[in-house]
Design a protein around this motif. Sequence first.
Motif, PDB file in Angstrom:
ATOM      1  N   LEU A  37      -0.502  -6.324  -0.316  1.00  0.00           N
ATOM      2  CA  LEU A  37       0.751  -5.950   0.339  1.00  0.00           C
ATOM      3  C   LEU A  37       1.910  -6.730  -0.268  1.00  0.00           C
ATOM      4  CD1 LEU A  37      -0.812  -5.925   3.856  1.00  0.00           C
ATOM      5  CD2 LEU A  37       0.158  -3.916   2.778  1.00  0.00           C
ATOM      6  N   TYR A  38       3.107  -6.177  -0.141  1.00  0.00           N
ATOM      7  CA  TYR A  38       4.263  -6.721  -0.859  1.00  0.00           C
ATOM      8  C   TYR A  38       4.728  -8.061  -0.299  1.00  0.00           C
ATOM      9  CZ  TYR A  38       8.868  -6.937  -3.052  1.00  0.00           C
ATOM     10  OH  TYR A  38       9.966  -7.338  -3.751  1.00  0.00           O
ATOM     11  N   ASN A  39       4.761  -8.194   1.047  1.00  0.00           N
ATOM     12  CA  ASN A  39       5.226  -9.443   1.656  1.00  0.00           C
ATOM     13  C   ASN A  39       4.601  -9.607   3.042  1.00  0.00           C
ATOM     14  OD1 ASN A  39       6.703  -7.749   3.409  1.00  0.00           O
ATOM     15  ND2 ASN A  39       8.499  -7.830   2.080  1.00  0.00           N
ATOM     16  N   PHE A  40       4.960 -10.691   3.706  1.00  0.00           N
ATOM     17  CA  PHE A  40       4.339 -11.007   4.999  1.00  0.00           C
ATOM     18  C   PHE A  40       4.725  -9.994   6.072  1.00  0.00           C
ATOM     19  CE2 PHE A  40       4.014 -14.062   8.759  1.00  0.00           C
ATOM     20  CZ  PHE A  40       2.668 -13.800   8.922  1.00  0.00           C
ATOM     21  N   ASP A  41       5.944  -9.471   6.022  1.00  0.00           N
ATOM     22  CA  ASP A  41       6.345  -8.448   6.999  1.00  0.00           C
ATOM     23  C   ASP A  41       5.444  -7.219   6.891  1.00  0.00           C
ATOM     24  OD1 ASP A  41       8.382  -9.932   8.095  1.00  0.00           O
ATOM     25  OD2 ASP A  41       9.915  -9.154   6.745  1.00  0.00           O
ATOM     26  N   GLU A  42       5.137  -6.834   5.652  1.00  0.00           N
ATOM     27  CA  GLU A  42       4.212  -5.703   5.451  1.00  0.00           C
ATOM     28  C   GLU A  42       2.822  -6.040   5.972  1.00  0.00           C
ATOM     29  OE1 GLU A  42       3.812  -3.839   1.694  1.00  0.00           O
ATOM     30  OE2 GLU A  42       5.919  -3.288   1.536  1.00  0.00           O
ATOM     31  N   GLU A  43       2.392  -7.288   5.756  1.00  0.00           N
ATOM     32  CA  GLU A  43       1.074  -7.716   6.245  1.00  0.00           C
ATOM     33  C   GLU A  43       0.999  -7.589   7.761  1.00  0.00           C
ATOM     34  OE1 GLU A  43      -0.810 -11.367   4.904  1.00  0.00           O
ATOM     35  OE2 GLU A  43       0.520 -11.400   3.184  1.00  0.00           O
ATOM     36  N   LYS A  44       2.022  -8.082   8.458  1.00  0.00           N
ATOM     37  CA  LYS A  44       2.033  -8.037   9.930  1.00  0.00           C
ATOM     38  C   LYS A  44       1.989  -6.592  10.419  1.00  0.00           C
ATOM     39  CE  LYS A  44       5.779 -10.522  10.294  1.00  0.00           C
ATOM     40  NZ  LYS A  44       6.941 -11.203  10.881  1.00  0.00           N
ATOM     41  N   SER A  45       2.806  -5.756   9.793  1.00  0.00           N
ATOM     42  CA  SER A  45       2.852  -4.344  10.185  1.00  0.00           C
ATOM     43  C   SER A  45       1.506  -3.658   9.938  1.00  0.00           C
ATOM     44  CB  SER A  45       3.963  -3.645   9.393  1.00  0.00           C
ATOM     45  OG  SER A  45       4.015  -2.292   9.710  1.00  0.00           O
ATOM     46  N   PHE A  46       0.902  -3.964   8.790  1.00  0.00           N
ATOM     47  CA  PHE A  46      -0.405  -3.393   8.447  1.00  0.00           C
ATOM     48  C   PHE A  46      -1.463  -3.820   9.466  1.00  0.00           C
ATOM     49  CE2 PHE A  46      -4.526  -4.148   6.348  1.00  0.00           C
ATOM     50  CZ  PHE A  46      -4.858  -2.850   5.988  1.00  0.00           C
TER      51      PHE A  46
END
Length: 374
Positions: A145-154
């Motif tokens: 994933l591109y960044n931590f925000d994407e990780e949380k959303s995923f």
Amino acid sequence: YKQYQEKLRESNTLDFDDILLYTYLLFEKNQDLRKEYQERLKYILVDEAQDLNLVQRKIIELLQNNNVCLIGDDCQNIYSWRGTSNELIFTFDEKHKKVVLQDNYRSSKEIVDNVNKIISAIAFKIDKRLTCTRSKGNKIKVKGLYNFDEEKSFLAKEIKKIIKKENAEEIAVLFRTNNIGKQIEREFRKNKIPCHLSKAKGFFEREEIKDILSFLNIKVNPQPILEFERVLKMVAGVGDAKIEKLKEIAKENNIPIIESLQYIDRLKINNNLKTSLENLRKIIEDHSQDPISLFMHFFDYKNKLKKKYASEYEKEEDKKENIEVLKELFKDYSFDKEGISSFLDSLMEMERKEKENNKVMLSTIHSAKGLEWK
């Protein structure tokens, strides 16, 4: 650093590094004392030996007298950036008897097989091959994933899918530091995923959440005495005596506790406090504006947190982030009594789920034993 050391000397104080260093110097320069402790310490057990730093290793080497047992894993040395080394494990391995604990009781065969592949690729290591005592398990999936925000959303999207088929208590999210966990927890709260952050207070038990919810309660319920007390005590100049007087007024006039604020002329208070209580009554009755924003503005709440946690910046930021989560949860509700009541009802359901065991566990890797989940 020299000034820091001078301050320590002036106060007759040692920090942790000094305790190690002076212990080493004591044994290194005093042969008789060293010999005494070599004989006195029949058994020296060193756990997590891969995380020893240079001074700790030197102390053990000085006290070693066929009395040392090391427990460690050269493949788990992750603190080299702060001075730890596997050196003692490797030199110990060459000179002393070793017992390799190869049976893994925690992980599925799929995980253990992949760990073995990683170990085999390490050039400088003690040879070992782990064996698994559990069933094969599911395949490991790697998601970039591109960044931590994407990780949380995923994570939130995936877990919402999983809990339709599986119990939430069988799901864990593991991370390196608790600060990461707090951010994941907030994302899950926004998505109404029942979760528990290991070693943390429940979301609804946190000071800032209780303060705001107390205010929302008195906007829709004329008789919440505990919430009324909590909100009034946030007003500068109000203490137990004035709150008791307002309770007496409510009882004498047979009115809800909130309406006692209409009788503040009967209190012996200065004009500033009188104005504050009159304005408090107005914002309690105001249903034209966002109630959380009203609360934050009236009590200058962010500044209140800043003063209270002046020396604890991280805690202050955590509390402000928790307030943002609550705002996010409220955004789809109206400002009138019906909207606020519906919001509080939805939180009661969330709180009920939080108190159940069936919730996603958020834990640091260090705190997790590995046997808690299927």
